[in-house]
Motif scaffolding. Structure first.
Motif, short mmCIF file in Angstrom:
data_model
loop_
_atom_site.label_atom_id
_atom_site.label_comp_id
_atom_site.label_asym_id
_atom_site.label_seq_id
_atom_site.Cartn_x
_atom_site.Cartn_y
_atom_site.Cartn_z
N LYS A 57 0.87 -1.18 0.00
CA LYS A 57 0.00 0.00 0.00
C LYS A 57 0.90 1.22 0.00
N ILE A 59 1.02 5.28 0.78
CA ILE A 59 0.30 6.29 1.55
C ILE A 59 0.94 7.64 1.29
N ASN A 60 0.10 8.62 0.95
CA ASN A 60 0.57 9.99 0.73
C ASN A 60 -0.33 10.90 1.55
N GLY A 62 -1.36 10.72 4.54
CA GLY A 62 -2.34 10.00 5.34
C GLY A 62 -3.42 9.29 4.54
N ARG A 63 -3.34 9.32 3.21
CA ARG A 63 -4.34 8.66 2.37
C ARG A 63 -3.75 7.45 1.70
N ILE A 64 -4.46 6.32 1.75
CA ILE A 64 -4.06 5.12 1.01
C ILE A 64 -4.43 5.35 -0.45
N LEU A 65 -3.46 5.18 -1.34
CA LEU A 65 -3.68 5.47 -2.76
C LEU A 65 -4.26 4.26 -3.48
N GLU A 66 -5.16 4.53 -4.40
CA GLU A 66 -5.83 3.48 -5.17
C GLU A 66 -5.03 3.14 -6.42
N LYS A 69 -5.78 4.99 -9.78
CA LYS A 69 -5.60 6.45 -9.87
C LYS A 69 -4.21 6.78 -10.41
N SER A 74 -3.58 11.53 -7.27
CA SER A 74 -3.30 11.10 -5.91
C SER A 74 -2.53 12.14 -5.09
N VAL A 76 -1.51 15.45 -3.03
CA VAL A 76 -2.15 16.37 -2.10
C VAL A 76 -1.30 17.63 -2.13
#
Length: 102
Positions: A57, A59-60, A62-66, A69, A74, A76
């Motif tokens: 996984k 993470i950028n 605090g968001r898990i990237l799909e 995408k 993705s 921020v």
């Protein structure tokens, strides 16, 4: 670049604090392709080695990237300094074994 989009510089921070990269990527690069890059460059001396993109996984901010995408989708941009390196954290899914915790 043809589309006027600047490449995005990214480094990947592993769970033990070591880094892969930084490297520059086209903003249209998918998260799945980034994961393939991480797998190809994974240090072989690590105790935990992911086998597929589904074991990893990214993470950028605090968001898990799909996987589907793109890097541009993705990002921020809040708090990013133009021309700086984006650090994405890499989390490896533990191997699925018999979990018989009391």
């Amino acid at each position: 670049m043809a589309g006027g989009k600047e490449p995005i510089e990214v480094k990947f921070r592993l769970f033990d604090g070591t880094d892969i990269g930084p490297s520059k990527y086209d903003p249209n690069t998918t998260v799945a392709a980034l994961k393939e890059f991480v797998l190809a460059r994974w240090p072989q001396d690590k105790e935990i080695v992911p086998k597929t993109v589904n074991d990893v996984k990214l993470i950028n901010a605090g968001r898990i990237l799909e996987n589907s995408k793109t890097l541009a989708e993705s990002r921020v941009p809040v708090g990013e300094v133009p021309g700086s390196v984006i650090t994405m954290h890499v989390v490896v899914r533990p191997p699925q074994s018999n979990k018989s915790d009391a």
